[in-house]
Design a protein around this motif. Sequence first.
Motif, PDB file in Angstrom:
ATOM      1  N   GLY A 129       0.795  -1.220   0.000  1.00  0.00           N
ATOM      2  CA  GLY A 129       0.000   0.000   0.000  1.00  0.00           C
ATOM      3  C   GLY A 129       0.825   1.265   0.000  1.00  0.00           C
ATOM      4  N   ILE A 130       2.087   1.165   0.439  1.00  0.00           N
ATOM      5  CA  ILE A 130       2.977   2.338   0.440  1.00  0.00           C
ATOM      6  C   ILE A 130       4.280   1.984  -0.283  1.00  0.00           C
ATOM      7  N   GLU A 131       4.166   1.221  -1.369  1.00  0.00           N
ATOM      8  CA  GLU A 131       5.339   0.686  -2.058  1.00  0.00           C
ATOM      9  C   GLU A 131       6.358   1.751  -2.490  1.00  0.00           C
ATOM     10  N   PRO A 132       5.932   2.847  -3.131  1.00  0.00           N
ATOM     11  CA  PRO A 132       6.936   3.839  -3.549  1.00  0.00           C
ATOM     12  C   PRO A 132       7.715   4.426  -2.374  1.00  0.00           C
ATOM     13  N   LEU A 133       6.996   4.764  -1.290  1.00  0.00           N
ATOM     14  CA  LEU A 133       7.653   5.324  -0.112  1.00  0.00           C
ATOM     15  C   LEU A 133       8.583   4.297   0.524  1.00  0.00           C
ATOM     16  N   ALA A 134       8.106   3.061   0.649  1.00  0.00           N
ATOM     17  CA  ALA A 134       8.915   2.003   1.260  1.00  0.00           C
ATOM     18  C   ALA A 134      10.152   1.721   0.426  1.00  0.00           C
ATOM     19  N   SER A 135       9.992   1.666  -0.892  1.00  0.00           N
ATOM     20  CA  SER A 135      11.117   1.374  -1.768  1.00  0.00           C
ATOM     21  C   SER A 135      12.202   2.431  -1.653  1.00  0.00           C
ATOM     22  N   SER A 136      11.811   3.703  -1.670  1.00  0.00           N
ATOM     23  CA  SER A 136      12.798   4.779  -1.567  1.00  0.00           C
ATOM     24  C   SER A 136      13.468   4.785  -0.200  1.00  0.00           C
ATOM     25  N   SER A 137      12.700   4.552   0.859  1.00  0.00           N
ATOM     26  CA  SER A 137      13.265   4.532   2.218  1.00  0.00           C
ATOM     27  C   SER A 137      14.252   3.382   2.378  1.00  0.00           C
ATOM     28  N   ILE A 138      13.890   2.213   1.847  1.00  0.00           N
ATOM     29  CA  ILE A 138      14.766   1.048   1.929  1.00  0.00           C
ATOM     30  C   ILE A 138      16.062   1.301   1.176  1.00  0.00           C
ATOM     31  N   THR A 139      15.944   1.876  -0.022  1.00  0.00           N
ATOM     32  CA  THR A 139      17.133   2.146  -0.827  1.00  0.00           C
ATOM     33  C   THR A 139      18.058   3.128  -0.125  1.00  0.00           C
ATOM     34  N   PHE A 184      10.454 -13.782   1.151  1.00  0.00           N
ATOM     35  CA  PHE A 184      10.531 -12.319   1.095  1.00  0.00           C
ATOM     36  C   PHE A 184      11.968 -11.854   0.882  1.00  0.00           C
ATOM     37  N   VAL A 185      12.919 -12.491   1.557  1.00  0.00           N
ATOM     38  CA  VAL A 185      14.309 -12.026   1.531  1.00  0.00           C
ATOM     39  C   VAL A 185      15.016 -12.363   0.216  1.00  0.00           C
ATOM     40  N   PHE A 232       8.363  -3.431  -4.112  1.00  0.00           N
ATOM     41  CA  PHE A 232       7.225  -3.772  -4.961  1.00  0.00           C
ATOM     42  C   PHE A 232       7.010  -5.275  -5.153  1.00  0.00           C
ATOM     43  N   PHE A 233       8.093  -6.045  -5.185  1.00  0.00           N
ATOM     44  CA  PHE A 233       7.974  -7.471  -5.529  1.00  0.00           C
ATOM     45  C   PHE A 233       7.973  -8.378  -4.302  1.00  0.00           C
ATOM     46  N   SER A 234       8.982  -8.227  -3.448  1.00  0.00           N
ATOM     47  CA  SER A 234       9.158  -9.153  -2.314  1.00  0.00           C
ATOM     48  C   SER A 234       7.953  -9.235  -1.379  1.00  0.00           C
ATOM     49  N   PRO A 235       7.318  -8.106  -0.997  1.00  0.00           N
ATOM     50  CA  PRO A 235       6.211  -8.204  -0.035  1.00  0.00           C
ATOM     51  C   PRO A 235       4.854  -8.474  -0.672  1.00  0.00           C
ATOM     52  N   SER A 236       4.787  -8.526  -1.994  1.00  0.00           N
ATOM     53  CA  SER A 236       3.496  -8.655  -2.666  1.00  0.00           C
ATOM     54  C   SER A 236       2.806  -9.973  -2.319  1.00  0.00           C
ATOM     55  N   PRO A 237       1.593  -9.926  -1.800  1.00  0.00           N
ATOM     56  CA  PRO A 237       0.881 -11.156  -1.440  1.00  0.00           C
ATOM     57  C   PRO A 237       0.348 -11.922  -2.650  1.00  0.00           C
ATOM     58  N   ILE A 238       0.288 -11.280  -3.812  1.00  0.00           N
ATOM     59  CA  ILE A 238      -0.259 -11.956  -4.988  1.00  0.00           C
ATOM     60  C   ILE A 238       0.799 -12.749  -5.758  1.00  0.00           C
ATOM     61  N   ILE A 239       2.070 -12.561  -5.385  1.00  0.00           N
ATOM     62  CA  ILE A 239       3.157 -13.317  -6.032  1.00  0.00           C
ATOM     63  C   ILE A 239       3.459 -14.548  -5.187  1.00  0.00           C
ATOM     64  N   PRO A 294       7.071 -19.684  -4.259  1.00  0.00           N
ATOM     65  CA  PRO A 294       8.032 -20.380  -5.126  1.00  0.00           C
ATOM     66  C   PRO A 294       8.628 -19.466  -6.196  1.00  0.00           C
ATOM     67  N   LEU A 295       7.805 -18.563  -6.753  1.00  0.00           N
ATOM     68  CA  LEU A 295       8.309 -17.637  -7.766  1.00  0.00           C
ATOM     69  C   LEU A 295       9.318 -16.670  -7.165  1.00  0.00           C
ATOM     70  N   LYS A 296       9.103 -16.284  -5.917  1.00  0.00           N
ATOM     71  CA  LYS A 296      10.045 -15.386  -5.248  1.00  0.00           C
ATOM     72  C   LYS A 296      11.384 -16.094  -5.037  1.00  0.00           C
ATOM     73  N   TYR A 297      11.334 -17.361  -4.648  1.00  0.00           N
ATOM     74  CA  TYR A 297      12.575 -18.126  -4.484  1.00  0.00           C
ATOM     75  C   TYR A 297      13.311 -18.253  -5.810  1.00  0.00           C
ATOM     76  N   VAL A 298      12.573 -18.581  -6.865  1.00  0.00           N
ATOM     77  CA  VAL A 298      13.187 -18.738  -8.190  1.00  0.00           C
ATOM     78  C   VAL A 298      13.812 -17.421  -8.649  1.00  0.00           C
ATOM     79  N   THR A 299      13.116 -16.322  -8.406  1.00  0.00           N
ATOM     80  CA  THR A 299      13.630 -15.010  -8.793  1.00  0.00           C
ATOM     81  C   THR A 299      14.919 -14.688  -8.056  1.00  0.00           C
TER      82      THR A 299
END
Length: 205
Positions: free
Chosen positions: A37-47, A98-99, A163-170, A173-178
Amino acid sequence: AWWYAWRDPTFISITVPRNIIQIVEEDGELWMGSIVGIEPLASSSITINNLQVSFGAIAGGITAGLYTIYIIAFNGLHIGAIATLVGKNGLAYPFWAFVFPHGSLELPAIFLAGGAGLLIGKAIVFPGRYRRIEAIKRNSNRAARLLFGIVPMLIIAGIIEGFFSPSPIIPSPLKYVTGISLLCLLVLYCLRQKQTVDGREEAKA
């Protein structure tokens, strides 16, 4: 840290923030859902945070590498204790899902930042056959070249973590493969660069 936290539970309470412990132990959930819900803010803060950690690790070289070692050790203790916390509460699989996607770039970038800082520290403590000031200049140039690779790695990792790691719709297994795929690509890239450098050195010889 992972091994010690399994043996001594009090280590987790010292190393991991209390709010994270509460969410995991009492609610039986991970805390990453707050990013949704706050992906842009979270992404910039994390970076920004990861860049600060990396720059600190590099700049720590001027303390003869002591501050660099502290940063790397502190982050290692932190993630090791968290890994134990989620493992004890049956949340290891979603946690590493997630990690893995962003960690495959973020953690190597921080390792490289630590290496860059230790290059500077080595020049101060062990200048070798060069004068100390000359050794510092040479190793600082090498550290700067590492920095040029670290920054884009952390920017990409921050975007993935936001945007990708915390997404509940992904699916997990796909996260591990990525994550595994990104790590393999990074290793292949580093090996290719090493071969190119070695080839140039042989040509000069």
